[in-house]
Design a protein around this motif. Structure first.
Motif, PDB file in Angstrom:
ATOM      1  N   GLY A   5       0.749  -1.210  -0.038  1.00 40.60           N
ATOM      2  CA  GLY A   5       0.033   0.055   0.103  1.00 40.60           C
ATOM      3  C   GLY A   5       0.984   1.306   0.067  1.00 40.60           C
ATOM      4  N   VAL A   6       1.911   1.345   0.997  1.00 43.62           N
ATOM      5  CA  VAL A   6       2.741   2.384   1.034  1.00 43.62           C
ATOM      6  C   VAL A   6       3.486   2.475  -0.223  1.00 43.62           C
ATOM      7  CG1 VAL A   6       4.680   3.549   2.096  1.00 43.62           C
ATOM      8  CG2 VAL A   6       2.765   2.534   3.608  1.00 43.62           C
ATOM      9  N   SER A  41       2.532   1.602  -3.530  1.00 45.32           N
ATOM     10  CA  SER A  41       1.588   2.283  -4.329  1.00 45.32           C
ATOM     11  C   SER A  41       1.555   3.558  -4.317  1.00 45.32           C
ATOM     12  CB  SER A  41       0.280   1.491  -4.297  1.00 45.32           C
ATOM     13  OG  SER A  41       0.574  -0.027  -4.616  1.00 45.32           O
ATOM     14  N   VAL A  42       1.265   4.010  -3.179  1.00 47.62           N
ATOM     15  CA  VAL A  42       0.926   5.438  -2.726  1.00 47.62           C
ATOM     16  C   VAL A  42       2.333   6.475  -3.245  1.00 47.62           C
ATOM     17  CG1 VAL A  42       0.587   7.332  -1.199  1.00 47.62           C
ATOM     18  CG2 VAL A  42      -0.897   5.213  -1.076  1.00 47.62           C
ATOM     19  N   ALA A  43       3.277   5.782  -2.790  1.00 46.94           N
ATOM     20  CA  ALA A  43       4.575   6.583  -3.063  1.00 46.94           C
ATOM     21  C   ALA A  43       4.835   6.480  -4.605  1.00 46.94           C
ATOM     22  CB  ALA A  43       5.871   5.835  -2.390  1.00 46.94           C
ATOM     23  N   ARG A  44       4.479   5.265  -5.157  1.00 48.95           N
ATOM     24  CA  ARG A  44       4.777   5.541  -6.755  1.00 48.95           C
ATOM     25  C   ARG A  44       3.753   6.444  -7.557  1.00 48.95           C
ATOM     26  NH1 ARG A  44       7.424   2.193 -10.185  1.00 48.95           N
ATOM     27  NH2 ARG A  44       7.727   0.685  -8.617  1.00 48.95           N
ATOM     28  N   ALA A  45       2.668   6.529  -7.113  1.00 51.76           N
ATOM     29  CA  ALA A  45       1.610   7.466  -7.703  1.00 51.76           C
ATOM     30  C   ALA A  45       1.993   8.722  -7.430  1.00 51.76           C
ATOM     31  CB  ALA A  45       0.175   7.050  -6.969  1.00 51.76           C
ATOM     32  N   ALA A  46       2.497   9.045  -6.377  1.00 50.34           N
ATOM     33  CA  ALA A  46       2.997  10.445  -5.858  1.00 50.34           C
ATOM     34  C   ALA A  46       4.280  10.970  -6.528  1.00 50.34           C
ATOM     35  CB  ALA A  46       3.208  10.489  -4.346  1.00 50.34           C
ATOM     36  N   SER A 106      10.988  -1.726  -2.295  1.00 49.96           N
ATOM     37  CA  SER A 106       9.407  -2.326  -1.906  1.00 49.96           C
ATOM     38  C   SER A 106       9.357  -3.848  -2.512  1.00 49.96           C
ATOM     39  CB  SER A 106       8.415  -1.366  -2.016  1.00 49.96           C
ATOM     40  OG  SER A 106       8.288  -1.303  -3.312  1.00 49.96           O
TER      41      SER A 106
END
Length: 150
Positions: free
Chosen positions: A22-23, A25-30, A37
């Motif tokens: 989850g983290v 995924s959010v980091a990649r999207a950001a 990871s």
């Protein structure tokens, strides 16, 4: 008690994998991907699988072919179960030797961005075989002590 420890470790590993994915995924999207990871998630998932396999084995939740056992009488069924357990234990003990050698051989190999020793991944086989051998020995002792019932 060991079962509860195994279950707790499996639950923690599952939570860690979910949180890490989850983290990441959010980091990649950001726009700021976490490059390590995937390898950590793979390592955690591998160890989770090893624990889950042993927990399933403890509960007889692995699939099996009941065709032969269903057509045997109580005594024949018990003998066949004992023979099955002995064969699987012998196979796991035999494979343990190779898993141990493989773990030692893979230690110098460094994987991924974190340069994690390969033995961290391959040690899961050694631990998994040891857990399964322990589980099957307990089942074997229980099966031998138990009376054959229809």
């Amino acid at each position: 008690m060991l079962r509860r420890v195994e279950f707790a470790c499996a639950a923690l590993l599952l939570a860690a994998v979910v949180i890490l994915v989850g983290v990441a995924s959010v980091a990649r999207a950001a726009g700021s991907p976490i490059i390590w990871s995937v390898e950590i998630a793979q390592l955690l998932f591998l160890w989770l699988c090893v624990l889950a396999i042993d927990l399933a084995l403890q509960d007889d939740r692995h699939f099996g072919i009941g065709l032969i056992l269903d057509n045997l009488g109580p005594v024949g069924r018990k003998v066949m179960e004992i023979v099955n357990l002995i064969v699987v234990i012998a196979l796991l003990v035999y494979l343990m030797k190779f898993a141990w050698k493989n773990m030692i051989l893979m230690h110098p190999r460094l994987d991924g961005a974190l340069q994690t020793p390969g033995s961290y991944f391959h040690a899961s086989m050694v631990v998994g075989f040891a857990l399964m051998i322990r589980t099957l020995l307990v089942k074997l002792v229980h099966c031998i002590r138990q009376k054959a019932v229809s």
